[in-house]
Design a protein around this motif. Structure first.
Motif, PDB file in Angstrom:
ATOM      1  N   GLU A  25       0.852  -1.196   0.000  1.00 13.59           N
ATOM      2  CA  GLU A  25       0.000   0.000   0.000  1.00 13.59           C
ATOM      3  C   GLU A  25       0.881   1.237   0.000  1.00 13.59           C
ATOM      4  O   GLU A  25       1.684   1.438   0.911  1.00 13.59           O
ATOM      5  CB  GLU A  25      -0.918   0.016   1.219  1.00 13.59           C
ATOM      6  CG  GLU A  25      -1.830   1.243   1.262  1.00 13.59           C
ATOM      7  CD  GLU A  25      -2.692   1.303   2.498  1.00 13.59           C
ATOM      8  OE1 GLU A  25      -3.826   0.778   2.463  1.00 13.59           O
ATOM      9  OE2 GLU A  25      -2.215   1.859   3.519  1.00 13.59           O
ATOM     10  N   LEU A  26       0.742   2.062  -1.030  1.00 13.65           N
ATOM     11  CA  LEU A  26       1.492   3.315  -1.138  1.00 13.65           C
ATOM     12  C   LEU A  26       0.629   4.456  -0.606  1.00 13.65           C
ATOM     13  O   LEU A  26      -0.512   4.630  -1.040  1.00 13.65           O
ATOM     14  CB  LEU A  26       1.899   3.584  -2.590  1.00 13.65           C
ATOM     15  CG  LEU A  26       2.781   4.805  -2.874  1.00 13.65           C
ATOM     16  CD1 LEU A  26       3.525   4.612  -4.200  1.00 13.65           C
ATOM     17  CD2 LEU A  26       2.000   6.108  -2.944  1.00 13.65           C
ATOM     18  N   ILE A  93      -3.077   3.800  -2.465  1.00 16.04           N
ATOM     19  CA  ILE A  93      -3.365   2.782  -3.465  1.00 16.04           C
ATOM     20  C   ILE A  93      -2.687   1.493  -3.020  1.00 16.04           C
ATOM     21  O   ILE A  93      -1.696   1.515  -2.279  1.00 16.04           O
ATOM     22  CB  ILE A  93      -2.888   3.174  -4.876  1.00 16.04           C
ATOM     23  CG1 ILE A  93      -1.379   3.488  -4.887  1.00 16.04           C
ATOM     24  CG2 ILE A  93      -3.670   4.371  -5.395  1.00 16.04           C
ATOM     25  CD1 ILE A  93      -0.813   3.764  -6.262  1.00 16.04           C
ATOM     26  N   SER A  94      -3.209   0.353  -3.451  1.00 12.03           N
ATOM     27  CA  SER A  94      -2.638  -0.923  -3.023  1.00 12.03           C
ATOM     28  C   SER A  94      -2.636  -1.920  -4.177  1.00 12.03           C
ATOM     29  O   SER A  94      -3.472  -1.862  -5.079  1.00 12.03           O
ATOM     30  CB  SER A  94      -3.407  -1.486  -1.829  1.00 12.03           C
ATOM     31  OG  SER A  94      -4.779  -1.659  -2.147  1.00 12.03           O
ATOM     32  N   LEU A  95      -1.672  -2.845  -4.113  1.00 12.77           N
ATOM     33  CA  LEU A  95      -1.508  -3.832  -5.184  1.00 12.77           C
ATOM     34  C   LEU A  95      -0.814  -5.071  -4.619  1.00 12.77           C
ATOM     35  O   LEU A  95       0.077  -4.970  -3.774  1.00 12.77           O
ATOM     36  CB  LEU A  95      -0.672  -3.244  -6.320  1.00 12.77           C
ATOM     37  CG  LEU A  95      -0.610  -4.038  -7.629  1.00 12.77           C
ATOM     38  CD1 LEU A  95      -1.995  -4.122  -8.276  1.00 12.77           C
ATOM     39  CD2 LEU A  95       0.374  -3.386  -8.600  1.00 12.77           C
ATOM     40  N   GLU A  96      -1.239  -6.237  -5.092  1.00 14.72           N
ATOM     41  CA  GLU A  96      -0.643  -7.495  -4.624  1.00 14.72           C
ATOM     42  C   GLU A  96       0.719  -7.721  -5.266  1.00 14.72           C
ATOM     43  O   GLU A  96       0.909  -7.487  -6.462  1.00 14.72           O
ATOM     44  CB  GLU A  96      -1.569  -8.666  -4.955  1.00 14.72           C
ATOM     45  CG  GLU A  96      -1.065 -10.007  -4.451  1.00 14.72           C
ATOM     46  CD  GLU A  96      -2.035 -11.135  -4.751  1.00 14.72           C
ATOM     47  OE1 GLU A  96      -1.572 -12.292  -4.881  1.00 14.72           O
ATOM     48  OE2 GLU A  96      -3.257 -10.866  -4.855  1.00 14.72           O
ATOM     49  N   GLN A 192       9.977  -7.480   6.334  1.00 13.91           N
ATOM     50  CA  GLN A 192       9.811  -6.028   6.340  1.00 13.91           C
ATOM     51  C   GLN A 192       8.355  -5.649   6.114  1.00 13.91           C
ATOM     52  O   GLN A 192       7.704  -6.151   5.203  1.00 13.91           O
ATOM     53  CB  GLN A 192      10.694  -5.394   5.258  1.00 13.91           C
ATOM     54  CG  GLN A 192      10.789  -3.885   5.335  1.00 13.91           C
ATOM     55  CD  GLN A 192      11.872  -3.343   4.414  1.00 13.91           C
ATOM     56  OE1 GLN A 192      12.572  -4.102   3.756  1.00 13.91           O
ATOM     57  NE2 GLN A 192      12.015  -2.034   4.380  1.00 13.91           N
ATOM     58  N   GLN A 193       7.848  -4.762   6.955  1.00 15.12           N
ATOM     59  CA  GLN A 193       6.455  -4.351   6.867  1.00 15.12           C
ATOM     60  C   GLN A 193       6.278  -2.902   6.444  1.00 15.12           C
ATOM     61  O   GLN A 193       5.163  -2.496   6.120  1.00 15.12           O
ATOM     62  CB  GLN A 193       5.768  -4.575   8.216  1.00 15.12           C
ATOM     63  CG  GLN A 193       5.682  -6.041   8.626  1.00 15.12           C
ATOM     64  CD  GLN A 193       4.989  -6.214   9.960  1.00 15.12           C
ATOM     65  OE1 GLN A 193       5.163  -5.424  10.877  1.00 15.12           O
ATOM     66  NE2 GLN A 193       4.171  -7.248  10.071  1.00 15.12           N
ATOM     67  N   LEU A 194       7.356  -2.135   6.441  1.00 12.05           N
ATOM     68  CA  LEU A 194       7.247  -0.715   6.090  1.00 12.05           C
ATOM     69  C   LEU A 194       8.481  -0.251   5.340  1.00 12.05           C
ATOM     70  O   LEU A 194       9.617  -0.532   5.748  1.00 12.05           O
ATOM     71  CB  LEU A 194       7.069   0.136   7.355  1.00 12.05           C
ATOM     72  CG  LEU A 194       7.014   1.655   7.155  1.00 12.05           C
ATOM     73  CD1 LEU A 194       5.747   2.048   6.400  1.00 12.05           C
ATOM     74  CD2 LEU A 194       7.079   2.390   8.485  1.00 12.05           C
ATOM     75  N   VAL A 195       8.255   0.446   4.234  1.00 13.95           N
ATOM     76  CA  VAL A 195       9.331   1.109   3.488  1.00 13.95           C
ATOM     77  C   VAL A 195       9.031   2.601   3.509  1.00 13.95           C
ATOM     78  O   VAL A 195       8.055   3.053   2.900  1.00 13.95           O
ATOM     79  CB  VAL A 195       9.419   0.593   2.038  1.00 13.95           C
ATOM     80  CG1 VAL A 195      10.531   1.329   1.285  1.00 13.95           C
ATOM     81  CG2 VAL A 195       9.653  -0.914   2.016  1.00 13.95           C
ATOM     82  N   LEU A 220       3.554  -3.071   3.843  1.00 14.45           N
ATOM     83  CA  LEU A 220       3.358  -4.437   3.363  1.00 14.45           C
ATOM     84  C   LEU A 220       2.444  -5.182   4.326  1.00 14.45           C
ATOM     85  O   LEU A 220       2.688  -5.213   5.533  1.00 14.45           O
ATOM     86  CB  LEU A 220       4.697  -5.185   3.240  1.00 14.45           C
ATOM     87  CG  LEU A 220       5.636  -4.803   2.085  1.00 14.45           C
ATOM     88  CD1 LEU A 220       4.904  -4.832   0.754  1.00 14.45           C
ATOM     89  CD2 LEU A 220       6.315  -3.472   2.311  1.00 14.45           C
ATOM     90  N   LYS A 221       1.387  -5.769   3.777  1.00 17.56           N
ATOM     91  CA  LYS A 221       0.425  -6.506   4.582  1.00 17.56           C
ATOM     92  C   LYS A 221       0.274  -7.920   4.035  1.00 17.56           C
ATOM     93  O   LYS A 221       0.225  -8.122   2.821  1.00 17.56           O
ATOM     94  CB  LYS A 221      -0.933  -5.804   4.566  1.00 17.56           C
ATOM     95  CG  LYS A 221      -0.881  -4.351   5.027  1.00 17.56           C
ATOM     96  CD  LYS A 221      -2.230  -3.672   4.892  1.00 17.56           C
ATOM     97  CE  LYS A 221      -2.152  -2.209   5.299  1.00 17.56           C
ATOM     98  NZ  LYS A 221      -3.468  -1.526   5.138  1.00 17.56           N
TER      99      LYS A 221
END
Length: 230
Positions: A25-26, A93-96, A192-195, A220-221
């Motif tokens: 998710e950005l 926005i989110s994308l797999e 890693q869960q966050l960038v 990242l989820k």
């Protein structure tokens, strides 16, 4: 006997456990106008466009999703909280992330000269906001070397807007662009869960020097993959 039953129960639970996938998710977080491009008017009118494009393990495009923000007037020294609720919030926005694939997250910041034209363009971007487009309409390949601006433009075209973002603005209008590559295998390995992406956009337009500080996050989820129903 109890040991055998316990092992069988464990194997059954593992076998029934659904596999998980990573969803990125950005979300733009904050924007600070350290110095403006338009020093005469003492204000800049800004818009932002961003996208995420996924590639599979064979480096073939899978899908793309787009987002937009603006048109917002800022003054020198002003800092905007882009995640705060309200009309000026930059929606995520989110994308797999494909297994063993990657996502290219791209973002551009633009100073608007023609408010009406920019507003019309953003209205069209919002019509496809966070709607995933498939690879059939994606006209670029992983082998092409693209700038973030071209990634965003290609993403909008793939979503059926039929809009060439590159042709909408002069080079002087582009305040900055940023891209991040996210690799599924690497993120899983690091757990890693966050960038967090801090960016600095600086430049010169005639006598005016601009300086913008933009922060955006990619979260990242893990989500369970639902079985396909026949």
């Amino acid at each position: 006997m109890r040991v055998i039953v316990s092992l069988l129960s464990l194997m059954l639970l593992v076998g029934c456990a659904r596999p998980t996938s990573l969803v990125a998710e950005l979300a733009p977080r904050s924007l600070k106008a350290v110095n403006l491009e338009e020093t005469l008017s003492r204000r800049d009118e800004l818009m932002m466009a961003y996208s995420m494009t996924s590639y599979d393990a064979k480096n073939k495009p899978v899908s793309v999703v787009n987002g937009g923000w603006g048109v917002v007037t800022v003054q020198k020294g002003q800092q905007l909280d882009l995640s705060a609720a309200g009309p000026d919030k930059a929606l995520p926005i989110s994308l797999e992330l494909p297994k063993n694939g990657r996502i290219v997250a791209s973002l551009v910041l633009i100073e608007v000269d023609d408010y009406n034209r920019a507003k019309q363009m953003l209205d069209r971007v919002r019509q496809v906001h966070n709607i995933v487009a498939g690879p059939a309409a994606f006209l670029i390949t992983a082998a092409e070397v693209l700038t973030p601006l071209k990634y965003v433009a290609a993403g909008l075209a793939a979503s059926g807007i039929g809009l060439k973002l590159v042709d909408q603005f002069d080079d002087d209008d582009l305040l900055g662009q940023s891209s991040v590559d996210l690799y599924e295998a690497e993120l899983r390995k690091k757990k890693q869960q966050l960038v967090h992406v801090p960016t600095v956009f600086t430049g010169q337009n005639l006598r005016d020097a601009f300086d913008y500080r933009l922060d955006y996050d990619i979260t990242l989820k893990s989500v369970k993959i639902r079985p396909v129903r026949q």
